[in-house]
Design a protein around this motif. Structure first.
Motif, PDB file in Angstrom:
ATOM      1  N   ASN A  61       5.410   1.177 -11.066  1.00 16.93           N
ATOM      2  CA  ASN A  61       5.517   0.725 -12.455  1.00 16.93           C
ATOM      3  C   ASN A  61       6.947   0.375 -12.836  1.00 16.93           C
ATOM      4  OD1 ASN A  61       2.774   0.934 -13.044  1.00 16.93           O
ATOM      5  ND2 ASN A  61       2.935   3.082 -13.631  1.00 16.93           N
ATOM      6  N   ASN A  62       7.920   1.042 -12.232  1.00 19.04           N
ATOM      7  CA  ASN A  62       9.316   0.713 -12.490  1.00 19.04           C
ATOM      8  C   ASN A  62       9.620  -0.714 -12.045  1.00 19.04           C
ATOM      9  OD1 ASN A  62      12.048   0.716 -12.946  1.00 19.04           O
ATOM     10  ND2 ASN A  62      12.538   2.261 -11.424  1.00 19.04           N
ATOM     11  N   VAL A  63       9.173  -1.071 -10.846  1.00 22.63           N
ATOM     12  CA  VAL A  63       9.405  -2.431 -10.340  1.00 22.63           C
ATOM     13  C   VAL A  63       8.627  -3.451 -11.168  1.00 22.63           C
ATOM     14  CG1 VAL A  63       9.018  -3.947  -8.358  1.00 22.63           C
ATOM     15  CG2 VAL A  63       9.944  -1.645  -8.008  1.00 22.63           C
ATOM     16  N   ARG A  64       7.386  -3.143 -11.490  1.00 22.50           N
ATOM     17  CA  ARG A  64       6.593  -4.079 -12.299  1.00 22.50           C
ATOM     18  C   ARG A  64       7.192  -4.252 -13.694  1.00 22.50           C
ATOM     19  NH1 ARG A  64       0.446  -2.858 -12.566  1.00 22.50           N
ATOM     20  NH2 ARG A  64       0.490  -5.044 -13.256  1.00 22.50           N
ATOM     21  N   LEU A  65       7.778  -3.193 -14.219  1.00 24.23           N
ATOM     22  CA  LEU A  65       8.407  -3.276 -15.540  1.00 24.23           C
ATOM     23  C   LEU A  65       9.593  -4.229 -15.528  1.00 24.23           C
ATOM     24  CD1 LEU A  65       8.379  -1.933 -18.437  1.00 24.23           C
ATOM     25  CD2 LEU A  65      10.104  -0.377 -17.537  1.00 24.23           C
ATOM     26  N   LEU A  66      10.420  -4.143 -14.483  1.00 27.48           N
ATOM     27  CA  LEU A  66      11.591  -5.010 -14.399  1.00 27.48           C
ATOM     28  C   LEU A  66      11.209  -6.464 -14.126  1.00 27.48           C
ATOM     29  CD1 LEU A  66      14.001  -2.679 -12.386  1.00 27.48           C
ATOM     30  CD2 LEU A  66      14.170  -3.304 -14.799  1.00 27.48           C
ATOM     31  N   MET A  75       3.874   4.390 -16.955  1.00 29.70           N
ATOM     32  CA  MET A  75       5.058   4.935 -16.297  1.00 29.70           C
ATOM     33  C   MET A  75       5.553   6.188 -17.012  1.00 29.70           C
ATOM     34  SD  MET A  75       8.613   3.048 -15.220  1.00 29.70           S
ATOM     35  CE  MET A  75       9.292   3.055 -16.843  1.00 29.70           C
ATOM     36  N   ILE A  76       5.589   6.170 -18.323  1.00 27.29           N
ATOM     37  CA  ILE A  76       6.032   7.355 -19.064  1.00 27.29           C
ATOM     38  C   ILE A  76       5.043   8.494 -18.872  1.00 27.29           C
ATOM     39  CG2 ILE A  76       6.583   8.257 -21.350  1.00 27.29           C
ATOM     40  CD1 ILE A  76       7.494   5.492 -22.151  1.00 27.29           C
ATOM     41  N   GLN A  77       3.769   8.169 -18.780  1.00 24.64           N
ATOM     42  CA  GLN A  77       2.762   9.205 -18.551  1.00 24.64           C
ATOM     43  C   GLN A  77       2.955   9.861 -17.184  1.00 24.64           C
ATOM     44  OE1 GLN A  77      -1.328   7.846 -18.468  1.00 24.64           O
ATOM     45  NE2 GLN A  77      -2.040   9.750 -19.409  1.00 24.64           N
ATOM     46  N   SER A  78       3.285   9.083 -16.153  1.00 22.13           N
ATOM     47  CA  SER A  78       3.569   9.647 -14.833  1.00 22.13           C
ATOM     48  C   SER A  78       4.787  10.560 -14.892  1.00 22.13           C
ATOM     49  CB  SER A  78       3.795   8.518 -13.818  1.00 22.13           C
ATOM     50  OG  SER A  78       2.667   7.687 -13.710  1.00 22.13           O
ATOM     51  N   ALA A  79       5.830  10.128 -15.596  1.00 19.77           N
ATOM     52  CA  ALA A  79       7.019  10.960 -15.739  1.00 19.77           C
ATOM     53  C   ALA A  79       6.704  12.255 -16.475  1.00 19.77           C
ATOM     54  CB  ALA A  79       8.119  10.186 -16.472  1.00 19.77           C
ATOM     55  N   SER A  80       5.829  12.193 -17.470  1.00 19.63           N
ATOM     56  CA  SER A  80       5.457  13.394 -18.216  1.00 19.63           C
ATOM     57  C   SER A  80       4.719  14.394 -17.333  1.00 19.63           C
ATOM     58  CB  SER A  80       4.593  12.999 -19.416  1.00 19.63           C
ATOM     59  OG  SER A  80       4.191  14.136 -20.146  1.00 19.63           O
ATOM     60  N   ARG A  81       3.810  13.911 -16.482  1.00 18.00           N
ATOM     61  CA  ARG A  81       3.101  14.816 -15.584  1.00 18.00           C
ATOM     62  C   ARG A  81       4.045  15.442 -14.565  1.00 18.00           C
ATOM     63  NH1 ARG A  81      -1.183  10.869 -15.692  1.00 18.00           N
ATOM     64  NH2 ARG A  81      -0.278   9.926 -13.812  1.00 18.00           N
ATOM     65  N   SER A 105       0.841  -1.200   0.000  1.00 16.32           N
ATOM     66  CA  SER A 105       0.000   0.000   0.000  1.00 16.32           C
ATOM     67  C   SER A 105       0.873   1.245   0.000  1.00 16.32           C
ATOM     68  CB  SER A 105      -0.912   0.015   1.231  1.00 16.32           C
ATOM     69  OG  SER A 105      -1.735  -1.131   1.241  1.00 16.32           O
ATOM     70  N   PRO A 106       0.688   2.144  -0.965  1.00 12.20           N
ATOM     71  CA  PRO A 106       1.449   3.399  -0.960  1.00 12.20           C
ATOM     72  C   PRO A 106       0.951   4.333   0.130  1.00 12.20           C
ATOM     73  CG  PRO A 106      -0.147   3.410  -2.736  1.00 12.20           C
ATOM     74  CD  PRO A 106      -0.224   2.048  -2.111  1.00 12.20           C
ATOM     75  N   VAL A 107       1.852   5.201   0.588  1.00 15.30           N
ATOM     76  CA  VAL A 107       1.483   6.158   1.625  1.00 15.30           C
ATOM     77  C   VAL A 107       0.472   7.153   1.085  1.00 15.30           C
ATOM     78  CG1 VAL A 107       2.379   7.896   3.210  1.00 15.30           C
ATOM     79  CG2 VAL A 107       3.712   5.852   2.709  1.00 15.30           C
ATOM     80  N   GLU A 108       0.698   7.626  -0.099  1.00  9.53           N
ATOM     81  CA  GLU A 108      -0.232   8.545  -0.749  1.00  9.53           C
ATOM     82  C   GLU A 108      -0.192   8.296  -2.255  1.00  9.53           C
ATOM     83  OE1 GLU A 108       2.564  12.491  -1.201  1.00  9.53           O
ATOM     84  OE2 GLU A 108       1.389  12.243   0.637  1.00  9.53           O
ATOM     85  N   ALA A 109      -1.318   8.508  -2.882  1.00 10.87           N
ATOM     86  CA  ALA A 109      -1.406   8.268  -4.321  1.00 10.87           C
ATOM     87  C   ALA A 109      -0.910   9.498  -5.071  1.00 10.87           C
ATOM     88  CB  ALA A 109      -2.846   7.947  -4.714  1.00 10.87           C
ATOM     89  N   LEU A 137       4.808  10.126  -8.228  1.00 12.52           N
ATOM     90  CA  LEU A 137       6.084   9.534  -7.846  1.00 12.52           C
ATOM     91  C   LEU A 137       5.890   8.101  -7.360  1.00 12.52           C
ATOM     92  CD1 LEU A 137       9.100   9.957  -7.511  1.00 12.52           C
ATOM     93  CD2 LEU A 137       8.673  10.822  -5.209  1.00 12.52           C
ATOM     94  N   GLY A 138       4.842   7.854  -6.559  1.00 15.04           N
ATOM     95  CA  GLY A 138       4.564   6.491  -6.131  1.00 15.04           C
ATOM     96  C   GLY A 138       4.148   5.602  -7.289  1.00 15.04           C
TER      97      GLY A 138
END
Length: 684
Positions: A453-458, A486-492, A440-444, A447-448
């Motif tokens: 997505n980085n871990v799921r990608l690997l 993941m790229i969409q999160s980085a773009s925002r 569970s993330p601390v907050e949505a 960055l979270g």
């Protein structure tokens, strides 16, 4: 000296007080015959300005005043007992020298007899906005937060006989958390100034050092919370560790617009500094902190072959273990009796968590097995980690532990060099992917989402190693969605927080892997089952972020943007000798899930780099060997049994009574299997 002149601003009859007196709620005699300025402004040697659009600043509360007094006492030492707080905050000027005009002497004498109430002190020591000391930073950055300046007597920033006082560029830099403060020079206080420093042939002035430290604390320090809170003053950092000092300067200089040549000039001297510092156990903690920064924001390189980060990460990780950061009891790793303050315990737990996350991720994003991945639980016995980490860092740490466990399990149970273990591999991928999503993330926030997505990608990247099938197809389609997200999160984050300029190398490598996954699915039979336009937009966004993160011509991020651009426009990528185009077909398999990216680099080298692709050249032989494995197995068994007969010097041996050497070599204890391996019997 001519008396200061009053502003030409015309004031109405009912507003006959200057701004300073109105701010302090004092009676102003500016309307009397006082040489064009009120006596208070003349005493304090400041402009006497009367404005009709004056706005009074809100008065500080008693609690704020007490906090300010405590800060000043801690900064300048406790005052003598017979001194009042007002004596510490407001300094009295020296008596006027002989030869001054009568109005100057008179006003100075009045100042000696005038005492101000304590509740007027905040107004007396507040700075005008246009006189604040501004550190060097690009004003055009949308994410730049305002810098706060420490309060000091207002006399230091007022008019002098020579004109407006300009603060010295070498004034000491001592920022609070996320901000910077300045100590001004006083006649009866010890001066603290940032000292210019030299590294080899590179010499930086105090102004540039202050600017680099300011950039570091504003943009890069928050990535490693709780680690650099004590490294505020450049002089103190330099005294404690030259290596850490120059590393902070380099990282802060990455976006220091006042002098863009600092990064180039520090690259070679820092390389030599790294080699010396990693073997200095006396300053291990500072070396570990500097190594964390260099792994996240490495020195510019043009190819991963020249990357020194895996070596830095390995050496620094061993330093961390040698210092006992992985264990709760520090006493077990030192030879002197230690006190155990709670703050030090929390700091060590935080530092170890960052070491595990950064150093192991440095290897994994290069496609190398992470240090201590074979036994990640026993290598981490610091039980204070969960108590001492901020929420987002603890979330990233827990995700990282799932990733290391997944890699260790997959490497132990699956032969990644072949596709025979598709079912077990896909099952492992689904199991650990579900574990990562259960945290569970601390907050949505973005960055979270990016970290998950980085871990799921690997983890999901191992689907490319499995044999073709329904589970593999479903997994790769899910991988496509994760890559776009993941790229969409980085773009925002780039839009609102300037992520592209200040993100770290691990994040840009993950973005490149996501872009390659999108490209591979687009160049496969699955393109009819995906949103092609969304993937194309995210691929181009990955190119833009990589280009933005580049700090030097032809560095790794700049080259990544070029490679991705050329691969997208290529018509030969993933085209095999039989004419088929299959982006899901993986040839390079030795770099874990990052093989998906490094396999693409060989396709690029073959088309745009003028090199042959060794994996494509050997693909025909590999396929032929795999298709004829049954016949080869039979003939090989015959050869081995003949050799066994010659070894034991018998005329004939019943092959039915012999154990199958291909299945269990241990049943032939006297056989030299080194010679058999030379026969190249491994087809996969």
């Amino acid at each position: 000296m001519s008396p200061p002149t009053i502003s030409t601003t015309t004031a109405s009859a009912r507003v006959r007080a200057c701004n300073g007196c109105r701010q302090m709620k004092l009676r102003c005699d500016a309307h009397e015959d006082n040489y064009g300025a009120c006596s208070r402004c003349r005493n304090m040697r400041r402009d006497c300005v009367i404005s009709t659009s004056f706005k009074r600043r809100s008065r500080q509360t008693k609690a704020q005043l007490e906090c300010e007094l405590e800060r000043l006492r801690a900064q300048y030492g406790s005052p003598p007992r017979n001194h009042s707080p007002s004596a510490m905050l407001i300094e009295q000027p020296n008596p006027p020298p002989n030869g001054r005009s009568s109005w100057e002497s008179e006003s100075n004498m009045n100042q000696y007899s005038e005492s101000l109430p304590v509740n007027r002190l905040p107004n007396a020591i507040s700075y005008p906005e246009d006189m604040l000391f501004r550190l060097d930073q690009p004003l055009s950055e949308p994410s730049v937060t305002p810098l706060s300046v420490s309060t000091a007597p207002a006399q230091d920033n007022l008019m002098t006989a020579e004109g407006p006082h300009e603060p010295d560029a070498s004034t000491a830099f001592s920022p609070s958390v996320g901000t910077s403060t300045v100590e001004h020079t006083h006649s009866d206080r010890k001066e603290t100034r940032t000292i210019s420093q030299r590294l080899g042939d590179v010499e930086l002035s105090a102004r540039k050092i202050n600017g680099c430290f300011s950039m570091f604390y504003q943009f890069y320090k928050p990535v490693l919370p709780g680690i650099f809170d004590g490294d505020k003053n450049p002089n103190d950092v330099y005294e404690s560790s030259n290596f850490l000092f120059w590393t902070i300067v380099y990282v802060g200089a990455r976006r220091y617009a006042k002098d863009p040549t600092i990064v180039e000039s520090l690259t070679n001297p820092l390389k030599d500094f790294i080699h010396k510092s990693l073997f200095d156990p006396d300053k291990a903690i500072s070396t570990i902190k500097a190594s964390l920064l260099l792994c996240l924001w490495p020195l510019p390189i043009s190819t991963t072959f020249r990357d020194q980060n895996p070596a830095i990460a390995g050496a620094a990780m061993q330093l961390a273990v040698q210092q006992g950061l992985h264990y709760s009891r520090h006493q077990d790793f030192v030879r002197v009796a230690l006190k155990k303050p709670a703050a030090n315990k929390i700091f060590r737990a935080r530092l170890w968590a960052h070491c595990v996350t950064v150093f192991q991720s440095t290897n994994m994003h290069d496609g190398f097995p992470p240090p201590m991945a074979l036994d990640p639980v026993c290598a981490d016995r610091n039980l204070s980690i969960s108590d001492g980490l901020p929420g987002i860092i603890l979330y990233q740490y827990r995700l990282h532990r799932v990733l290391t466990s997944a890699l260790a399990s997959i490497m132990h149970t699956t032969d990644l060099d072949c596709t025979r273990d598709g079912d077990s591999l896909n099952s492992s991928i689904l199991f650990y992917d579900a574990q990562a999503q259960e945290i569970s993330p601390v907050e949505a926030n973005d960055l979270g989402t990016f970290a998950l997505n980085n871990v799921r990608l690997l983890i999901r990247g191992f689907h490319f190693f499995a044999a073709p099938g329904a589970e593999r197809t479903a997994g790769i389609l899910q991988l496509y969605v994760i890559s776009c997200s993941m790229i969409q999160s980085a773009s925002r984050m780039d839009k609102y927080h300037d992520f592209g300029n200040h993100c770290n190398a691990l994040q840009t490598r993950a973005i490149a892997l996501a872009a390659v996954c999108i490209l591979r699915v687009h160049r496969s039979s699955l393109r009819t089952q995906i949103d092609i336009d969304a993937g194309e937009d995210m691929f181009f966004e990955a190119i833009r972020i990589s280009k933005k993160h580049s700090i030097q011509n032809n560095d790794l991020d700049g080259r990544t943007s070029i490679i991705l651009t050329q691969l997208w426009s290529s018509t030969r990528v993933f085209k095999f000798k039989d004419g088929s185009i299959d982006g899901l077909r993986l040839l390079l398999r030795g770099r874990l899930s990052m093989s998906v990216l490094f396999d693409c680099l060989w396709w690029w080298r073959a088309e745009f780099g003028g090199k042959s692709n060794p994996y494509v050249e050997s693909e025909t032989d590999r396929t032929h060997a795999a298709s004829s494995s049954i016949e080869a197995s039979v003939s090989t068994e015959t050869i081995i049994h003949q050799n066994i007969a010659e070894l034991f010097e018998v005329e004939s041996i019943d092959q039915g009574t012999l154990p199958n050497p291909l299945l269990d070599p241990s049943e032939l204890p006297n056989w030299n299997w080194g010679e058999v391996e030379d026969l190249d019997l491994n087809w996969y």
